[in-house]
Design a protein around this motif. Structure first.
Motif, PDB file in Angstrom:
ATOM      1  N   GLU A 195       0.830  -1.207   0.000  1.00  0.00           N
ATOM      2  CA  GLU A 195       0.000   0.000   0.000  1.00  0.00           C
ATOM      3  C   GLU A 195       0.864   1.257   0.000  1.00  0.00           C
ATOM      4  O   GLU A 195       0.588   2.221  -0.723  1.00  0.00           O
ATOM      5  CB  GLU A 195      -0.925  -0.016   1.219  1.00  0.00           C
ATOM      6  CG  GLU A 195      -1.978  -1.111   1.180  1.00  0.00           C
ATOM      7  CD  GLU A 195      -2.733  -1.231   2.493  1.00  0.00           C
ATOM      8  OE1 GLU A 195      -2.409  -0.456   3.421  1.00  0.00           O
ATOM      9  OE2 GLU A 195      -3.631  -2.072   2.596  1.00  0.00           O
ATOM     10  N   VAL A 196       1.930   1.258   0.824  1.00  0.00           N
ATOM     11  CA  VAL A 196       2.833   2.402   0.879  1.00  0.00           C
ATOM     12  C   VAL A 196       3.508   2.606  -0.479  1.00  0.00           C
ATOM     13  O   VAL A 196       3.615   3.727  -0.975  1.00  0.00           O
ATOM     14  CB  VAL A 196       3.886   2.210   1.990  1.00  0.00           C
ATOM     15  CG1 VAL A 196       4.991   3.264   1.879  1.00  0.00           C
ATOM     16  CG2 VAL A 196       3.229   2.283   3.358  1.00  0.00           C
ATOM     17  N   SER A 198       2.396   1.775  -3.378  1.00  0.00           N
ATOM     18  CA  SER A 198       1.403   2.290  -4.323  1.00  0.00           C
ATOM     19  C   SER A 198       1.199   3.792  -4.120  1.00  0.00           C
ATOM     20  O   SER A 198       1.079   4.553  -5.081  1.00  0.00           O
ATOM     21  CB  SER A 198       0.084   1.546  -4.141  1.00  0.00           C
ATOM     22  OG  SER A 198      -0.916   2.081  -4.982  1.00  0.00           O
ATOM     23  N   GLU A 199       1.180   4.240  -2.851  1.00  0.00           N
ATOM     24  CA  GLU A 199       1.001   5.670  -2.575  1.00  0.00           C
ATOM     25  C   GLU A 199       2.204   6.476  -3.056  1.00  0.00           C
ATOM     26  O   GLU A 199       2.060   7.595  -3.569  1.00  0.00           O
ATOM     27  CB  GLU A 199       0.781   5.876  -1.076  1.00  0.00           C
ATOM     28  CG  GLU A 199      -0.556   5.310  -0.591  1.00  0.00           C
ATOM     29  CD  GLU A 199      -0.707   5.416   0.916  1.00  0.00           C
ATOM     30  OE1 GLU A 199       0.210   5.959   1.555  1.00  0.00           O
ATOM     31  OE2 GLU A 199      -1.724   4.964   1.455  1.00  0.00           O
ATOM     32  N   GLY A 202       1.946   6.701  -6.763  1.00  0.00           N
ATOM     33  CA  GLY A 202       0.872   7.615  -7.128  1.00  0.00           C
ATOM     34  C   GLY A 202       1.277   9.069  -7.003  1.00  0.00           C
ATOM     35  O   GLY A 202       0.785   9.925  -7.741  1.00  0.00           O
ATOM     36  N   ALA A 203       2.191   9.357  -6.059  1.00  0.00           N
ATOM     37  CA  ALA A 203       2.670  10.725  -5.877  1.00  0.00           C
ATOM     38  C   ALA A 203       3.828  11.059  -6.821  1.00  0.00           C
ATOM     39  O   ALA A 203       4.341  12.179  -6.792  1.00  0.00           O
ATOM     40  CB  ALA A 203       3.103  10.935  -4.428  1.00  0.00           C
ATOM     41  N   PRO A 233       3.142  11.155   0.877  1.00  0.00           N
ATOM     42  CA  PRO A 233       1.734  10.932   1.252  1.00  0.00           C
ATOM     43  C   PRO A 233       1.555   9.787   2.251  1.00  0.00           C
ATOM     44  O   PRO A 233       0.566   9.068   2.207  1.00  0.00           O
ATOM     45  CB  PRO A 233       1.088  10.592  -0.092  1.00  0.00           C
ATOM     46  CG  PRO A 233       2.168   9.911  -0.856  1.00  0.00           C
ATOM     47  CD  PRO A 233       3.442  10.616  -0.462  1.00  0.00           C
ATOM     48  N   VAL A 234       2.517   9.623   3.146  1.00  0.00           N
ATOM     49  CA  VAL A 234       2.457   8.579   4.174  1.00  0.00           C
ATOM     50  C   VAL A 234       2.855   9.226   5.488  1.00  0.00           C
ATOM     51  O   VAL A 234       3.774  10.046   5.520  1.00  0.00           O
ATOM     52  CB  VAL A 234       3.411   7.403   3.845  1.00  0.00           C
ATOM     53  CG1 VAL A 234       3.319   6.341   4.938  1.00  0.00           C
ATOM     54  CG2 VAL A 234       3.083   6.793   2.504  1.00  0.00           C
TER      55      VAL A 234
END
Length: 684
Positions: A195-196, A198-199, A202-203, A233-234
């Protein structure tokens, strides 16, 4: 005199020590909160005011702890001070202080970098009110920082480590088996890491990933991200099986960066091509910034250079100057510089050895700028010596170098008198000036200056020699470092080979044990199969279907250990027929253990002890000599005729009945004797 961007539209904390010392007694600080926003947030203030320009100003005296709490809760854009070591007692404490600042908060030393100026001088230069008392100094620091004056103090790079790891121990719990519990945690870490990732993708952030795989997933995943924490974004978290830690990469030391993009005069080096690179060097020879990109055009490069400063010289590392660099030079109306011949790679590497760069293009642009600075360094120093105080040396240097004007002409045009402090150097004056005869003191000064110049030349020669020796030493250290690296690789390889060899030996030993265990089990299985495949050809009266047989379980000795071994290997259960190869020597506990099995018949070889015979008799367990029953054996397994077993049991029952009668008779005789003895005693 430097052109700067406008004042900050943000909250700035100005801080100065009111009393005490951060290295000793608990200090108190004069705190000025300077809010340049027109609509400042209303706060409770001890002594607040609003300036005509819409600024909010708050003044207070706070402890070190309260200052830290206010910074954490209000997250100002800048914490400004005239001396960073008023907030931390040493370098380590300063790094810790910087690490605890909110992501959007900067620590700014308004008096400069490694060699700060007096605050009074900086305030005077920028027209900021100043008085020598803590609250006024704190306000001056706040106003200077709000005007983009000062150096940002940094101990961290723009690289951040995001670590996804286990949020709890894998020791098991909550009724889960340890393996299942561990697998669940590692699976959760793996899912959260994805998930991290992917974030981050995405950024659009660049990152490197390093995972540690464990049973069921990951024990941890480390992402090294090329960004600041506030751009990622984490956020830090700890939830259930996982946790996320975020930590910026620390620099080797403390670094200073100008708070604002300064519009100082600079030397620019450009390396054109598919990847365009540019580097900016200040008039003191320091590299201010460097960049490279494959997607920028000439306009983008020009815009980037404008943000860095005002070019005096635009340089290339090849000759003649490429057309794109020449167009860039003309756009800035700057002087050009190219080497007499293309700069060799080893020379560019040597000149940029103390600077950081990401690729060869940045190195070439940096080498061009530094080489241009080297070529003009003496000229820069001569100009600086002639420029009086309070005059922008960069402006004078730009007009002399790029405009080919004389220093005197530029100073006259700027409205300054060129005969001031520099007159004794003989650099200014008109053609009709008649030199006067020097006094003895002036003559001495002149001679001393010449001597100083000679010594400086000698010192420069020695510095060149030292630089050459340093280069030789650096090469030898690099060779030594490579040799040590090779040696470490060899040691690690040997260590890995040894570890794998030990693991192989252990696995071979475990395999051998398993083979022996399998052989034992196969032997036992063969014996069990043999029980059902016995050849009864020795029994003359057995029918063709081999009926009328019963199994006999053999016990080597009438001991507790032998009974236990037989029970473990073939099993002893109720109504078994047990053959004791050696029935002698059994005691009470051994006989009781056999009686607890409750066999149908015990065949003995040899005689029983009295105590064993008694216990078996009392439990009603038939005992017969082994000769009464024909037994055929295969290892510890055997069979016998059922009719002979029944005959042996019947024989024991007859003997047992007779033994019970004898025992009853003995008991009656004993009671009569005891009764008679009692009557005689009464008559006496």
């Amino acid at each position: 005199m430097n052109t700067r961007t406008g004042a900050l539209d943000a909250v700035v904390f100005g801080v100065d020590v009111q009393s005490g010392d951060v290295r000793g007694d608990a200090p108190s600080y004069a705190l000025v909160v300077f809010d340049g926003r027109e609509t400042g947030v209303s706060r409770a203030r001890q002594d607040g005011e609003r300036s005509d320009g819409g600024e909010e100003v708050e003044r207070d005296v706070v402890s070190h702890r309260k200052l830290r709490r206010r910074i954490e809760s209000e997250e100002p854009a800048i914490v400004a001070t005239d001396n960073m070591y008023e907030l931390a007692e040493d370098k380590d404490s300063l790094v810790h202080f910087l690490g605890e600042l909110p992501d959007e908060t900067k620590l700014v030393q308004v008096t400069g970098a490694e060699r700060p100026e007096p605050l009074s001088r900086v305030a005077s230069r920028h027209g900021v009110p100043y008085a020598k008392e803590p609250m006024k100094e704190a306000e001056a620091a706040a106003r200077l920082a709000a005007a983009n004056v000062g150096q940002e103090v940094s101990a961290f790079t723009n690289t951040t480590e995001v670590k996804v790891s286990r949020g709890r121990s894998t020791g098991g719990g909550g009724g889960w088996s340890e393996d299942r519990f561990t697998r669940r945690i590692h699976g959760s870490v793996k899912r959260r890491a994805r998930e991290v990732e992917s974030e981050l993708e995405g950024a659009g952030l660049d990152y490197e990933k390093d995972v540690t795989e464990k049973y069921g997933g990951f024990s941890q995943a480390i992402f090294t991200v090329s960004a600041r924490p506030q751009d990622i974004p984490v956020s830090r978290e700890r939830a259930g099986d996982t946790r996320i830690e975020i930590e910026r990469e620390r620099r080797d030391g403390i670094e200073f960066r100008p708070l604002a993009k300064r519009r100082d005069h600079v030397v620019v080096g450009v390396d054109p091509g598919t990847t365009t690179a540019a580097a900016v060097v200040g008039l003191d020879g320091s590299v201010l910034d460097v960049f490279s990109s494959r997607t920028v055009d000439a306009a983008d490069v020009t815009e980037w250079i404008v943000e860095q400063g005002r070019p005096i010289i635009v340089a290339a590392d090849v000759t003649p100057m490429p057309e794109t660099v020449e167009k860039l030079r003309r756009s800035f109306d700057a002087a050009g510089w190219t080497p007499q011949s293309d700069l060799p790679v080893d020379e560019k590497q040597h000149r940029t050895r103390d600077e950081g760069y990401d690729n060869d293009h940045q190195r070439d642009a940096m080498a061009a700028a530094l080489s241009a600075y080297d070529a003009h360094e003496d000229q820069f120093e001569r100009i600086a010596r002639k420029v009086p105080p309070r005059v922008d040396t960069g402006e004078v240097t730009a007009r002399v170098v790029a405009g080919e004007e004389s220093v005197e002409t530029v100073l006259a045009d700027l409205g300054e008198d060129g005969d001031g402090d520099g007159g004794h150097d003989g650099a200014d004056g008109s053609e009709d000036h008649q030199p006067r005869e020097l006094t003895e003191e002036e003559q001495t000064i002149k001679e001393l200056r010449k001597q100083v110049e000679r010594l400086q030349d000698h010192a420069e020669s020695l510095e060149d020699t030292i630089a050459e020796k340093d280069d030789e030493l650096a090469e030898k250290e690099e060779a030594l470092s490579q040799a040590r690296s090779d040696e470490r690789i060899e040691v690690r390889r040997d260590s890995e080979v040894t570890r794998l060899r030990r693991k192989t030996e252990r696995l071979e030993y475990e395999l051998e044990e398993e083979r022996e265990r399998n052989e034992n089990l196969e032997g036992k299985l063969d014996r069990l199969k043999a029980l059902w495949k016995l050849d009864h050809s020795n029994f003359a009266d057995v029918s063709e279907k081999k009926q009328g047989l019963t199994s006999v379980k053999v016990v080597d000795q009438f001991t507790t250990g032998a009974i236990r071994e037989a029970d473990e290997s073939i099993g002893l259960i109720e109504d078994d027929i047990v053959l004791l190869r050696d029935a002698s020597g059994a005691g009470r506990s051994t006989a009781q253990k056999l009686a607890d099995v409750d066999p149908k018949l015990v065949l003995r070889t040899g005689g029983l002890s009295d105590v064993a015979d008694t216990i078996l008799f009392e439990h009603g367990i038939p005992v017969a000599p082994a000769e009464m029953v024909t037994v055929q054996e295969v290892d510890e397994l055997a069979v016998a005729r059922e009719e002979e077993v029944e005959a042996a049991i019947a024989d024991w029952e007859e003997r047992a009945e007779e033994r019970r009668r004898d025992r009853n008779a003995e008991m009656v005789d004993r009671l009569i004797s005891e009764h008679r003895a009692g009557e005689r005693g009464q008559s006496d």
